[in-house]
Design a protein around this motif. Structure first.
Motif, PDB file in Angstrom:
ATOM      1  N   GLU A 102      50.522 -98.949  -9.434  1.00  0.00           N
ATOM      2  CA  GLU A 102      49.952 -99.699 -10.550  1.00  0.00           C
ATOM      3  C   GLU A 102      50.171 -99.048 -11.908  1.00  0.00           C
ATOM      4  OE1 GLU A 102      45.950-101.049 -10.009  1.00  0.00           O
ATOM      5  OE2 GLU A 102      46.562-102.404  -8.400  1.00  0.00           O
ATOM      6  N   THR A 103      50.418 -97.731 -11.931  1.00  0.00           N
ATOM      7  CA  THR A 103      50.538 -97.062 -13.232  1.00  0.00           C
ATOM      8  C   THR A 103      51.845 -96.307 -13.418  1.00  0.00           C
ATOM      9  OG1 THR A 103      49.544 -94.958 -12.531  1.00  0.00           O
ATOM     10  CG2 THR A 103      48.030 -96.709 -13.272  1.00  0.00           C
ATOM     11  N   GLY A 104      52.533 -95.971 -12.329  1.00  0.00           N
ATOM     12  CA  GLY A 104      53.708 -95.122 -12.429  1.00  0.00           C
ATOM     13  C   GLY A 104      53.368 -93.651 -12.585  1.00  0.00           C
ATOM     14  N   TYR A 105      52.104 -93.291 -12.406  1.00  0.00           N
ATOM     15  CA  TYR A 105      51.657 -91.903 -12.510  1.00  0.00           C
ATOM     16  C   TYR A 105      51.497 -91.294 -11.124  1.00  0.00           C
ATOM     17  CZ  TYR A 105      50.578 -91.896 -17.523  1.00  0.00           C
ATOM     18  OH  TYR A 105      50.672 -91.921 -18.891  1.00  0.00           O
ATOM     19  N   GLU A 106      51.679 -89.983 -11.064  1.00  0.00           N
ATOM     20  CA  GLU A 106      51.436 -89.200  -9.851  1.00  0.00           C
ATOM     21  C   GLU A 106      50.285 -88.239 -10.136  1.00  0.00           C
ATOM     22  OE1 GLU A 106      53.059 -89.325  -6.919  1.00  0.00           O
ATOM     23  OE2 GLU A 106      54.862 -90.469  -7.402  1.00  0.00           O
ATOM     24  N   ALA A 107      49.466 -87.964  -9.123  1.00  0.00           N
ATOM     25  CA  ALA A 107      48.331 -87.049  -9.272  1.00  0.00           C
ATOM     26  C   ALA A 107      48.642 -85.715  -8.622  1.00  0.00           C
ATOM     27  CB  ALA A 107      47.088 -87.643  -8.640  1.00  0.00           C
ATOM     28  N   GLU A 108      48.226 -84.648  -9.291  1.00  0.00           N
ATOM     29  CA  GLU A 108      48.338 -83.302  -8.729  1.00  0.00           C
ATOM     30  C   GLU A 108      47.350 -83.136  -7.577  1.00  0.00           C
ATOM     31  OE1 GLU A 108      47.239 -79.477 -10.971  1.00  0.00           O
ATOM     32  OE2 GLU A 108      49.243 -80.042 -11.709  1.00  0.00           O
ATOM     33  N   SER A 109      46.135 -83.684  -7.753  1.00  0.00           N
ATOM     34  CA  SER A 109      45.119 -83.615  -6.701  1.00  0.00           C
ATOM     35  C   SER A 109      44.242 -84.865  -6.754  1.00  0.00           C
ATOM     36  CB  SER A 109      44.250 -82.367  -6.870  1.00  0.00           C
ATOM     37  OG  SER A 109      43.478 -82.464  -8.054  1.00  0.00           O
ATOM     38  N   VAL A 110      43.692 -85.184  -5.600  1.00  0.00           N
ATOM     39  CA  VAL A 110      42.808 -86.348  -5.471  1.00  0.00           C
ATOM     40  C   VAL A 110      41.609 -85.927  -4.641  1.00  0.00           C
ATOM     41  CG1 VAL A 110      42.586 -88.671  -4.512  1.00  0.00           C
ATOM     42  CG2 VAL A 110      44.690 -88.021  -5.667  1.00  0.00           C
ATOM     43  N   GLU A 111      40.402 -86.275  -5.110  1.00  0.00           N
ATOM     44  CA  GLU A 111      39.187 -85.975  -4.339  1.00  0.00           C
ATOM     45  C   GLU A 111      38.312 -87.221  -4.268  1.00  0.00           C
ATOM     46  OE1 GLU A 111      35.708 -83.959  -6.720  1.00  0.00           O
ATOM     47  OE2 GLU A 111      37.587 -83.047  -7.402  1.00  0.00           O
ATOM     48  N   LYS A 112      37.683 -87.377  -3.119  1.00  0.00           N
ATOM     49  CA  LYS A 112      36.809 -88.537  -2.913  1.00  0.00           C
ATOM     50  C   LYS A 112      35.513 -88.331  -3.682  1.00  0.00           C
ATOM     51  CE  LYS A 112      35.444 -92.124  -0.098  1.00  0.00           C
ATOM     52  NZ  LYS A 112      35.269 -92.430   1.283  1.00  0.00           N
ATOM     53  N   LEU A 113      35.073 -89.385  -4.377  1.00  0.00           N
ATOM     54  CA  LEU A 113      33.785 -89.350  -5.077  1.00  0.00           C
ATOM     55  C   LEU A 113      32.688 -89.978  -4.220  1.00  0.00           C
ATOM     56  CD1 LEU A 113      34.861 -90.359  -8.706  1.00  0.00           C
ATOM     57  CD2 LEU A 113      34.118 -88.105  -7.912  1.00  0.00           C
ATOM     58  N   ASN A 114      32.924 -91.215  -3.754  1.00  0.00           N
ATOM     59  CA  ASN A 114      31.894 -91.926  -3.007  1.00  0.00           C
ATOM     60  C   ASN A 114      32.447 -93.260  -2.545  1.00  0.00           C
ATOM     61  OD1 ASN A 114      29.357 -92.494  -1.899  1.00  0.00           O
ATOM     62  ND2 ASN A 114      28.271 -91.800  -3.721  1.00  0.00           N
ATOM     63  N   ALA A 115      31.653 -94.023  -1.825  1.00  0.00           N
ATOM     64  CA  ALA A 115      32.014 -95.386  -1.418  1.00  0.00           C
ATOM     65  C   ALA A 115      30.826 -96.293  -1.708  1.00  0.00           C
ATOM     66  CB  ALA A 115      32.373 -95.433   0.059  1.00  0.00           C
ATOM     67  N   VAL A 116      31.129 -97.519  -2.127  1.00  0.00           N
ATOM     68  CA  VAL A 116      30.066 -98.487  -2.423  1.00  0.00           C
ATOM     69  C   VAL A 116      30.430 -99.851  -1.870  1.00  0.00           C
ATOM     70  CG1 VAL A 116      29.349 -97.294  -4.546  1.00  0.00           C
ATOM     71  CG2 VAL A 116      30.978 -99.154  -4.688  1.00  0.00           C
ATOM     72  N   GLU A 117      29.422-100.669  -1.667  1.00  0.00           N
ATOM     73  CA  GLU A 117      29.568-102.086  -1.345  1.00  0.00           C
ATOM     74  C   GLU A 117      29.200-102.836  -2.624  1.00  0.00           C
ATOM     75  OE1 GLU A 117      26.762-102.511   1.822  1.00  0.00           O
ATOM     76  OE2 GLU A 117      28.070-101.530   3.281  1.00  0.00           O
ATOM     77  N   PRO A 118      30.191-103.196  -3.460  1.00  0.00           N
ATOM     78  CA  PRO A 118      29.887-103.686  -4.800  1.00  0.00           C
ATOM     79  C   PRO A 118      29.248-105.064  -4.871  1.00  0.00           C
ATOM     80  CG  PRO A 118      32.224-103.829  -4.387  1.00  0.00           C
ATOM     81  CD  PRO A 118      31.624-103.110  -3.214  1.00  0.00           C
ATOM     82  N   ALA A 119      29.380-105.859  -3.830  1.00  0.00           N
ATOM     83  CA  ALA A 119      28.851-107.229  -3.907  1.00  0.00           C
ATOM     84  C   ALA A 119      28.434-107.713  -2.527  1.00  0.00           C
ATOM     85  CB  ALA A 119      29.906-108.155  -4.511  1.00  0.00           C
TER      86      ALA A 119
END
Length: 192
Positions: A102-119
């Motif tokens: 979606e952005t053409g960007y790469e991440a050096e690191s990724v960490e999980k924040l949380n999960a939600v049921e938005p609706a």
């Protein structure tokens, strides 16, 4: 939080079928017996899990997507996100993939924040939120959008974007939740 079928509020699902299918989600109809014994039907949006990414550059900017949203008739400024695909080895891999597509960007690191049921009153959606650090434009990745996505990547000063979220000037729910989670668990400067 109760998921016990013996809970006196629980509904019993008698049958379930898809009434309508379209790209990205289905509309499902469950025939149910309510807790008082009444039998009726209940329709809801049935969709796969999704990842939502809060991507930060080494300079402290946030990588956003500007996307046309037909339901509200305007361009929305929010976070990159997308459905988890069957071949995703894990949610972290899905977060990396969606950020790149979606952005053409790469991440050096990724960490999980949380999960939600938005609706969860009308959808079974589960959004898994990730913080991506060290995001830089990829030299090899081009945008890889679905046929019905009109997206343009953009960057913004994170502090200004955060202030716009908290001032009510950003209406995208995923962005509001992502920034709020990050601010709750971090001081906004990358430290916990």
């Amino acid at each position: 939080m109760s998921s016990d079928p013996d809970d006196d509020l629980a509904w019993e699902t008698l049958d379930s079928d898809i009434d309508y299918s379209c790209p990205g989600f289905d509309v499902r109809r469950d025939d149910v017996r309510l807790s008082d014994g009444t039998e009726t039907d209940f329709h809801y949006v049935d969709e796969p899990p999704a990842v939502v990414i809060l991507p930060l550059t080494p300079e402290g900017d946030v990588v956003l997507v500007e996307e046309w949203r037909q339901a509200v008739g305007r361009v929305n400024r929010g976070l990159p996100a997308g459905g988890v695909e069957d071949d995703d080895a894990d949610l972290t891999a899905a977060a990396h993939r969606e950020l790149r597509e979606e952005t053409g960007y790469e991440a050096e690191s990724v960490e999980k924040l949380n999960a939600v049921e938005p609706a969860n009153g009308f959808a079974n959606s589960v959004h898994h939120y990730f913080l991506a650090r060290g995001c830089t434009p990829s030299e090899t990745a081009d945008l890889d959008l679905d046929f019905n996505e009109s997206i343009r990547p953009a960057t913004a000063d994170y502090a200004r974007f955060r202030d716009a979220v908290f001032a009510g000037n950003v209406r995208d729910g995923r962005a509001v939740i992502g920034v709020s989670m990050y601010e709750h668990t971090h001081d906004g400067h990358g430290t916990e």
